[in-house]
Design a protein around this motif. Sequence first.
Motif, PDB file in Angstrom:
ATOM      1  N   GLN A 197       0.850  -1.194   0.000  1.00  0.00           N
ATOM      2  CA  GLN A 197       0.000   0.000   0.000  1.00  0.00           C
ATOM      3  C   GLN A 197       0.887   1.246   0.000  1.00  0.00           C
ATOM      4  O   GLN A 197       1.949   1.241   0.619  1.00  0.00           O
ATOM      5  CB  GLN A 197      -0.924  -0.025   1.234  1.00  0.00           C
ATOM      6  N   ARG A 198       0.459   2.297  -0.689  1.00  0.00           N
ATOM      7  CA  ARG A 198       1.194   3.567  -0.615  1.00  0.00           C
ATOM      8  C   ARG A 198       0.849   4.204   0.717  1.00  0.00           C
ATOM      9  O   ARG A 198      -0.298   4.565   0.960  1.00  0.00           O
ATOM     10  CB  ARG A 198       0.749   4.494  -1.756  1.00  0.00           C
ATOM     11  N   VAL A 199       1.837   4.332   1.601  1.00  0.00           N
ATOM     12  CA  VAL A 199       1.554   4.750   2.974  1.00  0.00           C
ATOM     13  C   VAL A 199       2.416   5.953   3.361  1.00  0.00           C
ATOM     14  O   VAL A 199       3.569   6.051   2.935  1.00  0.00           O
ATOM     15  CB  VAL A 199       1.745   3.558   3.954  1.00  0.00           C
ATOM     16  N   HIS A 200       1.832   6.871   4.119  1.00  0.00           N
ATOM     17  CA  HIS A 200       2.529   8.050   4.625  1.00  0.00           C
ATOM     18  C   HIS A 200       2.328   8.107   6.133  1.00  0.00           C
ATOM     19  O   HIS A 200       1.193   7.967   6.611  1.00  0.00           O
ATOM     20  CB  HIS A 200       1.941   9.329   4.024  1.00  0.00           C
ATOM     21  N   VAL A 201       3.399   8.326   6.876  1.00  0.00           N
ATOM     22  CA  VAL A 201       3.292   8.536   8.323  1.00  0.00           C
ATOM     23  C   VAL A 201       3.496  10.021   8.577  1.00  0.00           C
ATOM     24  O   VAL A 201       4.485  10.596   8.113  1.00  0.00           O
ATOM     25  CB  VAL A 201       4.360   7.720   9.080  1.00  0.00           C
ATOM     26  N   GLY A 202       2.570  10.642   9.276  1.00  0.00           N
ATOM     27  CA  GLY A 202       2.723  12.067   9.562  1.00  0.00           C
ATOM     28  C   GLY A 202       1.554  12.584  10.356  1.00  0.00           C
ATOM     29  O   GLY A 202       0.706  11.813  10.814  1.00  0.00           O
ATOM     30  N   THR A 203       1.510  13.896  10.513  1.00  0.00           N
ATOM     31  CA  THR A 203       0.473  14.483  11.369  1.00  0.00           C
ATOM     32  C   THR A 203      -0.771  14.840  10.557  1.00  0.00           C
ATOM     33  O   THR A 203      -0.719  15.032   9.345  1.00  0.00           O
ATOM     34  CB  THR A 203       1.003  15.728  12.095  1.00  0.00           C
ATOM     35  N   VAL A 204      -1.889  14.918  11.269  1.00  0.00           N
ATOM     36  CA  VAL A 204      -3.159  15.306  10.650  1.00  0.00           C
ATOM     37  C   VAL A 204      -3.754  16.477  11.428  1.00  0.00           C
ATOM     38  O   VAL A 204      -3.348  16.747  12.556  1.00  0.00           O
ATOM     39  CB  VAL A 204      -4.167  14.127  10.616  1.00  0.00           C
ATOM     40  N   LEU A 205      -4.710  17.134  10.792  1.00  0.00           N
ATOM     41  CA  LEU A 205      -5.518  18.156  11.472  1.00  0.00           C
ATOM     42  C   LEU A 205      -6.887  17.558  11.736  1.00  0.00           C
ATOM     43  O   LEU A 205      -7.573  17.127  10.802  1.00  0.00           O
ATOM     44  CB  LEU A 205      -5.679  19.398  10.585  1.00  0.00           C
TER      45      LEU A 205
END
Length: 242
Positions: free
Chosen positions: A146-154
């Motif tokens: 899967q194309r995955v991104h780890v990071g922050t959200v609002l």
Amino acid sequence: MSIHLEARPGDIAPIVLLPGDPLRAQYVAERFLGDAVCHNRVRNALGFTGTYQGVRVSVQSTGMGMPSAAIYIGELLAEYGARVLVRIGTCGAIRADLRPRDVVLAQAASTDSAMFRATFGSATYAAAASYDLLHRANALAIARGQRVHVGTVLTSDTFYPDEAAIATWWKPWADHGVLAAEMETAALYTLAARRGAQALSILTVSDNIVTDEHTTAEERQTGFGDMAALALELVAGTLPGT
Ligand code: HPA
């Protein structure tokens, strides 16, 4: 029974997946869980408990937005002994390089909500994911291709911004590295932390607010199935209480 859930103590597993949509809770139960039993129909906030790879797992819908989600999450934690809570939902990407259907693992959630002002006053609280869930989910998503991104959200209280703000509201957040907007994660992480439980939001990108790309209904359904499979693989390897 709690105020909004009719399940008896013990009817709900310590591991709970949290979609917003009741029909998605039913879909997860029917497609993935063995011996699934409906544990809640109050307000049509459907919830089911069954097994996945021999592990007892519940799936409880939360509705949309932090006030609704916090009612269900709060009752799951306080009255039903939930220890591992994994939101499975959608988000609107605020960076051009995130594509529809990509997976975002929410490492932490900022919020524009006043919901926790009574708790923290004018100070800000860093609502963060369980590191254990986060790093295992990332490894699993990569292994699944899967194309995955780890990071922050609002986590926002607003789905439809004012006309005047529509083109710009997301920029200060994007300028500070935030990947996407959604409406529940800050409450999930804050309430889980308060009870010493583990939490993670796994989100699929349904829209890109910068590029104005959108998923079709069919893409959203496939994306949701892939995300639910990832969440179930993740929790099947999680020992409740750890
Ligand atoms: N804003 C908030 N929540 C969302 C969005 C959005 O643009 N897209 C999907 N969930």
